[in-house]
Design a protein around this motif. Structure first.
Motif, mmCIF file in Angstrom:
data_model
loop_
_atom_site.group_PDB
_atom_site.id
_atom_site.type_symbol
_atom_site.label_atom_id
_atom_site.label_comp_id
_atom_site.label_asym_id
_atom_site.label_seq_id
_atom_site.Cartn_x
_atom_site.Cartn_y
_atom_site.Cartn_z
ATOM 1 N N UNK A 8 107.599 108.374 29.633
ATOM 2 C CA UNK A 8 108.424 108.139 30.382
ATOM 3 C C UNK A 8 108.091 108.468 31.893
ATOM 4 N N UNK A 9 106.980 108.728 31.792
ATOM 5 C CA UNK A 9 105.786 108.633 33.262
ATOM 6 C C UNK A 9 104.788 107.986 32.982
ATOM 7 N N UNK A 10 104.964 106.825 31.989
ATOM 8 C CA UNK A 10 104.406 105.802 31.874
ATOM 9 C C UNK A 10 104.069 105.193 33.194
ATOM 10 N N UNK A 11 105.018 104.587 33.942
ATOM 11 C CA UNK A 11 104.804 103.690 34.869
ATOM 12 C C UNK A 11 103.968 104.346 35.976
ATOM 13 N N UNK A 12 104.185 106.138 36.466
ATOM 14 C CA UNK A 12 103.611 106.423 37.524
ATOM 15 C C UNK A 12 101.600 107.105 36.924
ATOM 16 N N UNK A 71 97.733 119.750 40.562
ATOM 17 C CA UNK A 71 98.151 118.347 41.033
ATOM 18 C C UNK A 71 98.789 117.657 41.721
ATOM 19 N N UNK A 72 98.961 116.952 42.633
ATOM 20 C CA UNK A 72 100.102 116.809 43.717
ATOM 21 C C UNK A 72 100.608 115.029 43.113
ATOM 22 N N UNK A 73 101.560 115.150 43.743
ATOM 23 C CA UNK A 73 102.326 113.700 43.550
ATOM 24 C C UNK A 73 101.016 112.486 43.335
ATOM 25 N N UNK A 74 100.634 111.413 43.042
ATOM 26 C CA UNK A 74 99.750 110.578 42.470
ATOM 27 C C UNK A 74 99.229 110.887 41.945
ATOM 28 N N UNK A 75 98.533 111.825 41.081
ATOM 29 C CA UNK A 75 98.040 112.102 39.929
ATOM 30 C C UNK A 75 98.029 112.886 38.642
ATOM 31 N N UNK A 76 99.422 111.491 38.549
ATOM 32 C CA UNK A 76 99.638 111.821 37.123
ATOM 33 C C UNK A 76 99.050 111.437 36.531
ATOM 34 N N UNK A 77 97.857 110.210 36.462
ATOM 35 C CA UNK A 77 96.998 109.863 35.852
ATOM 36 C C UNK A 77 95.702 111.207 35.135
ATOM 37 N N UNK A 78 95.335 111.878 36.264
ATOM 38 C CA UNK A 78 94.548 112.487 36.301
ATOM 39 C C UNK A 78 95.073 114.378 35.097
ATOM 40 N N UNK A 113 100.409 103.980 37.617
ATOM 41 C CA UNK A 113 99.717 103.852 38.911
ATOM 42 C C UNK A 113 98.884 104.942 39.431
ATOM 43 N N UNK A 114 98.807 105.934 39.013
ATOM 44 C CA UNK A 114 98.094 106.775 39.474
ATOM 45 C C UNK A 114 96.463 106.281 38.667
ATOM 46 N N UNK A 115 96.884 105.430 37.238
ATOM 47 C CA UNK A 115 95.460 105.287 36.969
ATOM 48 C C UNK A 115 94.551 103.961 38.390
ATOM 49 N N UNK A 116 95.388 103.784 38.577
ATOM 50 C CA UNK A 116 95.017 102.530 39.428
ATOM 51 C C UNK A 116 94.930 102.513 40.888
ATOM 52 N N UNK A 117 95.197 103.700 40.674
ATOM 53 C CA UNK A 117 94.622 103.729 42.644
ATOM 54 C C UNK A 117 94.266 104.714 42.433
ATOM 55 N N UNK A 118 92.930 106.052 41.524
ATOM 56 C CA UNK A 118 92.316 106.557 40.982
ATOM 57 C C UNK A 118 90.804 105.572 40.822
ATOM 58 N N UNK A 119 91.098 104.577 40.372
ATOM 59 C CA UNK A 119 90.442 103.702 39.992
ATOM 60 C C UNK A 119 89.750 102.547 40.772
#
Length: 1163
Positions: free
Chosen positions: A1080-1084, A1007-1014, A1087-1093
């Motif tokens: 500690x990665x909750x903000x990322x 997974x790449x940056x911005x895919x923390x939600x996945x 943010x990634x969940x908002x982008x994915x949805x």
């Protein structure tokens, strides 16, 4: 009365008139009067005073001197007078004649002192008459290689050797020279009988034994010259003997090892020089053997190469091939018939033909392929094409105006650089235009198989960037236009821009990774050892670098540092160039904007740059052009200018807000979208392109929740465009591809507006309950504003499903289906959160939609074909397909689409499968009862084979792969989410649970940056789920590999059954331990969940910086397990998986990771 001369009088008439005038004694009409020199203090005098002064002069006469011996005056001008003449001292008793004889320099004084010698006995020899106009030049090849040579201290030159040989042939050689040469021959003969072996440097290893050695007494390279000692020759001989003794004590294997070490350390050019010197010495020794030396002794001086004969023979063949072109047969002298103009007899001094002077009038010799292994210099046509060295082109094309290799057509890069700085305007413009065409062809990959090395890298190393920047400052408009075109060819890749425009309507297609070169990690490592007070900030490091250093590391940053943006603004605003230059400058600005968010900010902050673009190329009112291709674009709307605004808007929410509210982009949107293409008074294709870019810019703004108030104002227009887009377009319509892009842009806009409208109720409730007022305001568009579009798009989707059956409409329908599926997925995902949601009616509608649309589409041949081609087009399974292009350099990265990408092509299977899986995921999340109907998607052989190939893939990260890898990761995530729903309820799908689990574990490391939600969702659902670990329930042969594992602290090996049961019992605790350490990665993650949805972003765009890795839980558990020998922590430290995610691995790494279950993948 005397007759005056007439214009037609001859010379005889003039002489006759002169005699008559002199005979008449008439007074002259003109009198010569000397003007006084006031600077010398002279006063005006009359004629009488002049005569008196003349009479008072001293006149000296020589009676015996004949007047005929006096030399005539060299010039008729009056003699100059010295200003000190009047002050000169004279004595009365001086004899003027004696003074004159003392200082006399007349010719008689010289002739009186000449004494002739008697030369009657001296023989006179006349020079030899030759046909040559000049003395013949001695060429090096004419000097005998085996001739006598002196030592290092007394070496004769080639000219001296030739003169000595000529005198010897004439029999006039002096005795001293004969004695010297005789001693030299004798000394050489003595030394030749005692030759010592020498090991020489070779590129190929010599044979063992004595075959690989050469013999000589002194070194071929070291002569002692340059040493400050008096006996430098003896010192060089001592060094040579020491080397010989060392070589004598070494074995052949040791010699070969040292030889390879030397070859690896030395410069290849130095090795070639040593070989050339060796070959020359061998030729001298073998070409003319000395007396007393037989063939056997000559054989000992040869190094034998395996399978190629003697080295001397190879060198001789190479020299013959290299000098083949130089030893051309002399052409016969030029004749009178070959002259372009015949000489006439009346022409002065043209009665004799001089062939040597007329050689330049001949045609150039035809080019021939040089018989050499060395690379030849590349020469290019004015069109940028590479000209083969064997191609014979006519000279009238202007391709032979260069000094080097005049017989070859075309210009080298060095010659083009020279012409680009010429004082002739046409030469500068032609050179820059040719360089631009060469760059365009090089970046498209046309020179990959023809040239050695990179053209772009060579040009940048030679200073192309500074050349183009200087040329932009030229005062000539043509040179500025050529420089802008060359800069566009260097920075912009048309294939990359087309690929990005094509993927704009894909899922998350609006976001793109920045094109930043890789930062230097060595400097960061050096700063780690320093104290905090001694460390230099990145800004200070950047300021200390020169323009050359910055441009070498980052081309775009170097251009920005050289004040490129103000110069481009000046050209657009003041120079007002033609249409092509305007388009080139706009494309350069787009490429600079794609570099990074900081570069986009500099474009926004450049004074009057965007104001000029808005007022000149996006006006609110304009006059129709009389031509379909206007020469000037000033005052007309330009689609490229609207694209620049769209790319600037994608750099961040703040940039988009500045464009809409501060720079007038909102007014341009409403003005340009309100007009029909035929009413825009522009070329039809350009009018449609402007509408497409306006819709895309609006879609980007809508994704941030901005410009949604335009939706209510332009709603009738959107409905009208939607209705016209659903109609079938004729295949022969030239605007059909553009209308298809317009439909895709419209669907993307409606999808983002639907997401924004779905958040209105949530944001309104938050604002009502909030007391501090920090809650963002709700968007101006509500859910009731978008509900009427769903039926129209649903009917459009059904029509496209039917159109897939028709061959003429299949391609257009397949391109529209992904965007339609994404819109319906967004609509149903937001419908579930609205107050007007009716569950029963929605479930019935979804059942009917599944049976009428989704299942037929899923079983259609087009969908099955997309599944079959997914593996062959995959970036994960084929990492070499995303390798950087041949002309891609580190300082100027790109997306590498010049050769065409199957995954980014219009026929790519990725958008259709992603849109279909996204819609299926939304439908099954609302109606779980129809989930089993989609099991065929996971059970297809092509999809299972694709997942198996992904498990064995090696993920390579680069600029050319990350933007496609993100889309493929999203497809895999949607497939795994469908598997997570089907494994507990479908036994056929449960058989492949281990495969799904392996894909999920491997995917975390991709997974790449911005895919923390996945990653967070996979860890929470699949990685630690018992349903995806069949060994925990039934055991099996895979569990045999766990026999060597032991629980920490146990003294005896545990049985396999209790071991598996204990591990599966603590899976929830393992999952909780992991998720708690990743808090500690909750903000990322949010943010990634908002982008994915695809919800409207109410904050800054996603950051692509690295964060802490998933190894943190393992490190913490390892420290805690040392203090406890039992419990969940110890078991977690023993059994927890160890994935290697993107934020903890190098830039280019494999996708390997540890899987704790039996049969897992190794690192």
């Amino acid at each position: 009365m005397l007759r005056r001369p007439k214009p037609g009088d001859s010379e005889a008439d003039l002489l006759r008139a002169q005699e008559e005038f002199l005979g008449s004694g008439a007074q002259s009409a003109v009198r010569v009067v000397r003007r006084p020199d006031k600077r010398r203090g002279e006063h005006s005098t009359g004629d009488t005073e002049l005569k008196t002064e003349t009479c008072n002069r001293d006149v000296v006469t020589i009676p015996d001197l004949d007047s005929s011996d006096q030399l005539p005056a060299l010039s008729p001008a009056a003699p100059k007078k010295s200003k000190f003449r009047e002050e000169r001292v004279r004595f009365k008793d001086e004899d003027p004649e004696e003074q004159l004889d003392k200082h006399d320099t007349h010719v008689t004084a010289v002739l009186s002192r000449i004494i002739e010698r008697d030369a009657s006995a001296v023989p006179v020899s006349f020079p030899t008459f030759t046909k040559d106009a000049f003395p013949k030049v001695f060429h090096r090849s004419e000097v005998a290689d085996g001739g006598p040579r002196a030592g290092p201290q007394g070496r004769k030159s080639i000219f001296a050797q030739k003169i000595a040989a000529q005198r010897a042939r004439e029999g006039v050689l002096s005795s001293h020279s004969n004695a010297e040469n005789g001693c030299l021959h004798q000394r050489t003969g003595v030394q030749g009988s005692k030759l010592l072996p020498v090991i020489t440097i070779e590129t190929d290893p010599p044979l063992s034994g004595h075959q690989g050695s050469t013999v000589t007494e002194s070194s071929r390279l070291v002569s002692g010259q340059g040493l400050r000692q008096a006996d430098s020759a003896m010192e060089a001989l001592k060094i040579h003997q020491e080397n010989q003794s060392r070589l004598a004590g070494m074995s052949q294997k040791e010699i070969l090892e040292e030889q390879q070490k030397l070859l690896a350390q030395l410069d290849p050019r130095l090795v070639d020089f040593v070989k050339s010197r060796k070959s020359q010495d061998f030729s001298a020794l073998l070409g003319d053997p000395l007396p007393g030396q037989g063939a056997h002794q000559a054989d000992h001086n040869v190094v034998v190469e395996p399978g190629t004969g003697t080295e001397t023979d190879v060198d001789r063949r190479e020299q013959e091939m290299e000098t083949q072109e130089d030893e051309e047969e002399p052409q016969p002298p030029i004749t009178e018939e070959e002259l372009p103009v015949r000489p006439q007899k009346e022409w002065v001094h043209m009665d004799k033909l001089e062939p040597e002077k007329l050689e330049w009038l001949r045609d150039l010799p035809p080019p021939r392929r040089k018989g050499t292994k060395r690379a030849m210099q590349a020469r290019f046509h004015f069109t940028g094409a590479l000209i083969p060295p064997t191609e014979d082109l006519p000279t009238h094309l202007g391709l032979h105006h260069h000094g080097e290799e005049p017989e070859l057509a075309g210009y080298s890069l060095q010659e083009l650089f020279h012409l680009s700085r010429s004082q002739v305007i046409q030469q500068r413009s032609l050179a820059l235009t040719t360089l631009a065409r060469i760059l365009t062809k090089a970046r498209s990959g046309e020179f990959t198989s023809c040239l050695k090395g990179s053209v772009v890298s060579s040009l940048l190393d030679a200073g192309l960037l500074f050349l183009l920047r200087f040329s932009l400052d030229d005062s000539v408009e043509g040179v500025m236009a050529a420089a802008a075109h060359a800069l566009r060819a260097l920075l912009v890749s048309s294939d990359d821009e087309e690929a990005l425009d094509r993927t704009f309507s894909w899922f998350l297609g609006m976001e793109a990774f920045p094109l930043l070169p890789r930062a230097g990690e060595d400097e960061d490592e050096d700063d780690e050892a320093l104290d905090e007070s001694m460390k230099v900030t990145p800004k200070e490091k950047e300021e200390r670098k020169t323009d050359h250093d910055v441009a070498r590391e980052d081309v775009v940053k170097g251009l920005l540092r050289m004040k490129l943006l103000p110069r481009l603004r000046y050209i657009l605003e003041v120079v007002r160039p033609p249409a092509r230059v305007v388009l080139d400058i706009l494309e350069v600005l787009i490429r600079i904007t794609r570099h990074s968010s900081s570069a986009a900010t500099q474009v926004l902050d450049c004074p009057r740059l965007l104001n000029t673009v808005m007022s000149e190329f996006l006006p609110c009112s304009w006059v129709s052009s009389t031509s379909s291709t206007p020469e000037s674009l000033h005052g007309l709307p330009v689609a490229m200018a609207m694209k620049l605004l769209r790319v600037l808007a994608t750099s961040g929410r703040e940039a988009c807000a500045r464009l809409l509210h501060s720079m007038g982009a909102r007014e341009r949107l409403s003005r340009l979208l309100a007009l029909e293409p035929q009413d825009m008074l522009l070329e039809p294709g350009e009018a449609v392109r402007i509408g497409i870019e306006a819709l895309r810019l609006w879609a980007v703004a809508a994704s941030y929740g901005q410009a949604c108030d335009l939706y209510r104002e332009l709603y009738p227009l959107l409905v009208k465009v939607l209705q016209s887009a659903s109609r079938v377009t004729a295949p022969t319509d030239p605007l059909r591809p553009l209308k298809l892009d317009q439909s895709l842009a419209l669907l993307t806009l409606l999808t983002n507006i639907t997401h924004t409208a779905g958040c209105h109720q949530e944001l309104q409730s938050a604002c009502d309950s909030s007391q501090d007022g920090d809650c963002p305001p709700p968007p101006p568009v509500e859910w009731s504003h978008v509900t009427g579009l769903q039926l129209s798009i649903l009917g459009w989707l059904k029509g496209c499903v039917k159109a897939v059956e028709e061959p003429g409409q299949r391609e257009g329908a397949l391109n529209l289906l992904p965007a339609q599926c994404l819109y319906l997925g967004a609509f149903y995902s937001q419908l579930n959160a609205q107050r007007s949601f009716q569950p029963v009616e929605c479930l019935q509608e979804l059942e009917a939609f599944t049976s009428e649309v989704l299942l037929p589409l899923l079983s259609h041949q087009a969908t099955r074909s997309a599944m079959e081609h997914l593996k062959s087009c995959s970036v994960l399974c084929n990492p070499k397909s995303c390798s950087s292009g041949p002309e891609t350099i580190a300082s100027l990265p790109g997306w590498g689409c010049s050769g065409g990408r199957a995954m980014a092509d219009s026929s790519s299977p990725l958008p259709l499968l992603t849109g279909l899986c996204c819609l299926i995921h939304t439908v099954t999340s609302i109606h779980r009862g129809i989930t089993r109907k989609f099991s065929s998607l996971l059970l297809s052989e092509s999809m299972l084979g694709y997942m198996q190939a992904c498990c064995q893939a090696m993920s390579i990260l680069s600029h050319s792969s990350i933007w496609l890898l993100r889309h493929e990761h999203q497809l895999l995530y949607l497939l795994l989410k469908l598997a997570h729903k089907l494994v507990p309820i479908d036994t056929e799908v449960a058989k492949h649970a281990s495969l799904f689990h392996e894909v999920a574990v491997a995917m975390i490391s991709w997974l790449l940056p911005g895919s923390e939600h996945l990653a967070h969702d996979l860890l929470a659902t699949i990685v630690f789920s018992k349903d995806f670990i069949p060994e925990g329930c039934c055991g099996g042969p895979e569990a045999a590999e766990l026999s060597e594992l032991q629980l920490q602290g146990s003294s005896s090996p545990a049985a396999l059954g209790p071991l598996l049961r204990d591990a599966c019992t603590h899976l929830p605790s393992l999952r909780g331990c992991y998720l708690s350490h990743l808090a500690h990665l909750e903000p990322q993650v949010l943010r990634s969940r908002t982008l994915t949805l695809a919800a409207p972003l109410m904050c800054a765009p996603v950051s692509f910086q690295r964060t802490a890795g998933l190894r943190c839980p393992l490190i913490g558990l390892s420290c805690r397990s040392s203090a406890c020998t039992s419990g969940p922590s110890a078991r977690a430290g023993t059994w927890s998986p160890c994935p290697q995610p993107w934020w903890s691995r190098p830039r280019t790494a494999c996708s390997g990771c540890w899987s704790w279950r039996a049969g897992g993948r190794g690192p």
